[in-house]
Design an enzyme around this catalytic site. Structure first.
Site, mmCIF file in Angstrom:
data_model
loop_
_atom_site.group_PDB
_atom_site.id
_atom_site.type_symbol
_atom_site.label_atom_id
_atom_site.label_comp_id
_atom_site.label_asym_id
_atom_site.label_seq_id
_atom_site.Cartn_x
_atom_site.Cartn_y
_atom_site.Cartn_z
ATOM 1 N N THR A 38 42.420 -26.302 48.502
ATOM 2 C CA THR A 38 42.733 -26.206 47.343
ATOM 3 C C THR A 38 44.604 -25.470 46.390
ATOM 4 O O THR A 38 44.951 -25.527 46.205
ATOM 5 C CB THR A 38 42.325 -24.534 46.608
ATOM 6 O OG1 THR A 38 42.446 -23.535 47.676
ATOM 7 C CG2 THR A 38 40.526 -25.075 47.156
ATOM 8 N N HIS A 43 48.106 -19.685 53.401
ATOM 9 C CA HIS A 43 48.877 -18.015 52.994
ATOM 10 C C HIS A 43 48.215 -17.481 53.712
ATOM 11 O O HIS A 43 47.512 -17.257 54.137
ATOM 12 C CB HIS A 43 49.120 -17.728 51.311
ATOM 13 C CG HIS A 43 46.700 -17.488 50.510
ATOM 14 N ND1 HIS A 43 46.438 -16.677 50.533
ATOM 15 C CD2 HIS A 43 46.279 -18.900 49.837
ATOM 16 C CE1 HIS A 43 45.060 -16.871 50.374
ATOM 17 N NE2 HIS A 43 45.210 -18.099 49.867
ATOM 18 N N HIS A 46 44.803 -16.237 55.143
ATOM 19 C CA HIS A 46 43.841 -17.509 55.820
ATOM 20 C C HIS A 46 44.205 -16.839 57.121
ATOM 21 O O HIS A 46 44.199 -16.969 58.341
ATOM 22 C CB HIS A 46 44.344 -18.939 55.723
ATOM 23 C CG HIS A 46 44.617 -19.346 53.919
ATOM 24 N ND1 HIS A 46 45.028 -19.831 53.365
ATOM 25 C CD2 HIS A 46 42.518 -19.541 53.357
ATOM 26 C CE1 HIS A 46 44.425 -20.373 52.701
ATOM 27 N NE2 HIS A 46 43.222 -20.754 52.349
ATOM 28 N N LYS A 80 33.183 -17.176 43.252
ATOM 29 C CA LYS A 80 34.288 -17.397 41.864
ATOM 30 C C LYS A 80 33.405 -16.830 41.195
ATOM 31 O O LYS A 80 32.381 -16.843 41.499
ATOM 32 C CB LYS A 80 34.664 -18.569 42.014
ATOM 33 C CG LYS A 80 36.292 -18.878 43.273
ATOM 34 C CD LYS A 80 37.681 -19.049 42.310
ATOM 35 C CE LYS A 80 38.044 -19.164 44.060
ATOM 36 N NZ LYS A 80 38.038 -18.534 45.341
ATOM 37 N N ARG A 84 35.361 -24.191 38.679
ATOM 38 C CA ARG A 84 36.430 -24.579 38.755
ATOM 39 C C ARG A 84 36.884 -25.748 38.652
ATOM 40 O O ARG A 84 36.042 -26.497 38.308
ATOM 41 C CB ARG A 84 36.850 -24.814 40.568
ATOM 42 C CG ARG A 84 36.694 -22.829 41.645
ATOM 43 C CD ARG A 84 37.276 -23.754 42.505
ATOM 44 N NE ARG A 84 36.786 -22.596 43.336
ATOM 45 C CZ ARG A 84 37.520 -22.893 44.979
ATOM 46 N NH1 ARG A 84 38.726 -23.790 45.315
ATOM 47 N NH2 ARG A 84 36.339 -21.857 45.884
ATOM 48 N N GLN A 173 29.068 -28.210 52.314
ATOM 49 C CA GLN A 173 29.381 -26.859 53.480
ATOM 50 C C GLN A 173 28.087 -27.215 55.695
ATOM 51 O O GLN A 173 28.788 -26.869 56.262
ATOM 52 C CB GLN A 173 30.259 -25.602 53.584
ATOM 53 C CG GLN A 173 30.181 -25.323 54.428
ATOM 54 C CD GLN A 173 31.185 -24.018 54.263
ATOM 55 O OE1 GLN A 173 31.347 -23.562 53.516
ATOM 56 N NE2 GLN A 173 31.056 -22.643 55.322
ATOM 57 N N ASP A 194 32.603 -14.089 52.987
ATOM 58 C CA ASP A 194 31.711 -14.118 51.962
ATOM 59 C C ASP A 194 31.309 -15.890 52.465
ATOM 60 O O ASP A 194 30.951 -16.270 51.703
ATOM 61 C CB ASP A 194 33.208 -14.442 50.683
ATOM 62 C CG ASP A 194 34.303 -15.145 51.493
ATOM 63 O OD1 ASP A 194 34.586 -15.502 52.626
ATOM 64 O OD2 ASP A 194 34.822 -16.082 50.150
ATOM 65 N N LYS A 229 44.260 -6.763 45.613
ATOM 66 C CA LYS A 229 43.850 -7.630 46.649
ATOM 67 C C LYS A 229 44.916 -7.737 46.891
ATOM 68 O O LYS A 229 46.323 -7.761 47.051
ATOM 69 C CB LYS A 229 43.833 -9.420 45.742
ATOM 70 C CG LYS A 229 43.221 -10.205 46.296
ATOM 71 C CD LYS A 229 42.275 -10.786 44.895
ATOM 72 C CE LYS A 229 42.755 -12.249 46.032
ATOM 73 N NZ LYS A 229 41.626 -13.330 45.153
ATOM 74 N N LYS A 232 48.797 -10.774 47.532
ATOM 75 C CA LYS A 232 49.468 -10.787 46.309
ATOM 76 C C LYS A 232 50.893 -10.530 46.217
ATOM 77 O O LYS A 232 50.570 -8.695 46.288
ATOM 78 C CB LYS A 232 48.529 -10.613 44.662
ATOM 79 C CG LYS A 232 47.668 -11.777 45.261
ATOM 80 C CD LYS A 232 48.232 -12.985 44.583
ATOM 81 C CE LYS A 232 46.409 -13.824 44.331
ATOM 82 N NZ LYS A 232 47.043 -15.360 44.060
ATOM 83 N N THR A 233 51.551 -10.958 45.618
ATOM 84 C CA THR A 233 53.141 -10.062 45.232
ATOM 85 C C THR A 233 53.311 -9.850 43.822
ATOM 86 O O THR A 233 52.649 -10.685 43.095
ATOM 87 C CB THR A 233 54.624 -10.290 46.193
ATOM 88 O OG1 THR A 233 54.061 -11.457 46.246
ATOM 89 C CG2 THR A 233 54.102 -10.285 47.667
#
Length: 427
Positions: A38, A43, A46, A80, A84, A173, A194, A229, A232-233
């Site tokens: 994606t 990041h 993962h 989600k 998307r 999948q 998930d 979360k 994230k920054t």
RNA sequence: GGGGGGGUUCCAGAGCGGUCAAAUGGGACGGACUGUAAAUCCGUUACUUCGGUUUCGAAGGUUCGAAUCCUUCCCCCCCCA
């Protein structure tokens, strides 16, 4: 210690299909985790999956990293709340290549029988026609079954609805698992919690279409103690690509972990043994302000993701910016060393002549450089005492700066708050 | 195809002809405190040459005056077939 026990004591295990552990103990098994392209980089989110594959390999099994060239085209609805946007094929291809080269760093692809392997599901989907797919795959599962999945249910109950495309995702999948099971004898699929629904669709397909058995393991979703979360920054996601998130920022991300998070993360993101970790924790609790755990955590992950050299630069930079970072120190450095310290931090250039004539601080920070997006904001921030030039707070938005303010005759160091540094050089 | 409900500043969500650059909450950013932490408290959160200037899905219109009324268009959601 076997693979499942390893995950268990590290607090990584979320759910495991009955019989999986027994199967893994019998023999070398191959297992896979999928990564959807994606974005053009993985990041920190993962990393749990990457660590899972590393443990899998260390336990003597064969890890397969799947990059979802096909699944990425569809879009996973799991977790989600809204449909998307589809990515174009060019972007996807590019992303697939980026992900592949990142994943390669973490696993051993040349160690005999349990060498890691990289696959791309686009390879087996590109020539699969729609009609063949709905006959050969779709026929084996009922819509009732598919609708019962959490990822689907949530969307059906929610406000935004769900396209047929995303509804089909679990089948795509699921077929991956079937394909790898059939062609590569891959018996286990792992993933974040998930992914349980999608993985089980795969084992179900294997059972019904192939009359075989396959297994599933999911790992805990990483949560922060404060509920926000993970990964994230302020400046967005923390990427593994050094061009997107500098090793210094990456190191800082881990260093800034809270105490309670550090205790669980050091188990998840490092390969340190149980006794090593317990010793570190003891040491940490004696002097929490030294942040021994955070440092150990940050160091090991930075080395694994980037390199020993990258860590050294990150340490050096951190030391200057937060430790004994004085102007004298900067003055004593050569131009090259200054640039190295600021590597990966935002930099701007202005012309020497302009500065010689004198520039007021607001114009400098908002117009000549983009430290601030607008003059208004620069002014407000300066008046609020949030801006420093050369380590010294400025209070007057109209303060005039000229060549005399340069460090080494080359640089100005601007700070927004405490942590955000900007290097302005003249040329 | 028919019926209904919506699109407001980063997000959620008020406003329903002037007192609205737009309540409130969240987030974000900054300050104090500190361990480059947590908690707490305080400030900022459209642009500005500080005179003003552009915002409330888009374009027109009514009005002295619109986020608020009218018209058309675009988009989203729900229900029925």
């Amino acid at each position: 210690m076997n693979f499942v026990e390893e995950l268990r004591w590290r607090g990584m295990l979320h759910d495991i299909m009955p019989g999986t552990e027994e199967e893994l103990n019998k023999k070398m098994t191959s297992g896979y985790i999928g990564f959807d392209p994606t974005a053009d980089s993985l990041h920190v989110g993962h990393l749990t999956q990457i660590m899972t594959l590393i443990h899998f390999q260390r336990a003597g099994h064969k890890p397969v990293a799947l990059v979802g060239g096909a699944t990425g085209m569809v879009g996973d609805p799991s977790g989600k709340s809204a449909e998307r946007n589809l990515l174009s094929e060019d972007v996807l291809n590019h992303n697939v290549h980026c992900l592949e080269s990142q994943l390669k760093k973490f696993l051993d692809f040349n160690c005999g029988a349990n060498s890691a392997e990289m696959v791309n599901n686009y390879d087996w989907f590109k020539n699969f026609t729609f009609l063949d797919f709905i006959r050969d795959v779709g026929k084996h599962l009922t819509v009732n079954y598919m609708m019962a999945k959490d990822s689907v249910k949530k969307r059906l109950e929610g406000e935004t609805g769900m396209s047929f495309t995303e509804f089909s995702y679990q089948l795509v999948q699921g077929y991956d698992f079937y394909y790898l099971w059939k062609e590569k004898n891959c018996q286990v699929q792992m993933g974040g919690s998930d992914q349980w629904g999608n993985i089980v669709t795969g084992t179900e397909l294997i059972r019904r279409k192939g009359s075989g058995s396959a297994f599933a393991i999911t790992t805990q979703l990483i949560k922060k103690a404060d509920g926000t979360k993970f990964g994230k920054t302020e400046s967005g996601a923390v990427w593994l690509d050094p061009a997107k998130t500098s090793p210094y920022k990456f190191y800082q991300f881990w260093l800034n972990t809270t105490d309670s998070d550090a205790k669980s993360w050091i188990r998840i993101f490092t390969l340190k043994s149980q006794s090593e970790i317990e010793a570190l924790e003891k040491e940490h609790d004696l002097a929490p302000h030294l942040r021994i755990l955070q440092k150990a955590l940050a160091e090991e992950i930075t080395i694994r993701t980037h390199s020993q050299e990258a860590l050294l630069t990150a340490l050096k930079t951190s030391d200057f910016l937060f430790g004994n970072g004085t102007l004298e120190f900067l003055n004593s450095l050569s131009k090259e060393d200054v640039l190295e310290v600021f590597e990966g931090l935002p930099q701007f250039t202005i012309s020497r002549n302009e500065l010689a004539g004198g520039i007021n601080a607001t114009d400098l920070l908002a117009e000549k450089t983009s430290v601030f997006p607008s003059k208004g904001e620069a002014r407000k921030m300066i008046s609020g005492g949030g801006v420093s030039i050369n380590k010294e707070k400025i209070a007057d938005p109209a303060l005039i700066l000229n060549s005399e303010n340069l460090i080494n005759g080359e640089f100005l160091v601007a700070q927004k708050g405490k942590k955000n540094y900007f290097l302005i050089s003249v040329e």
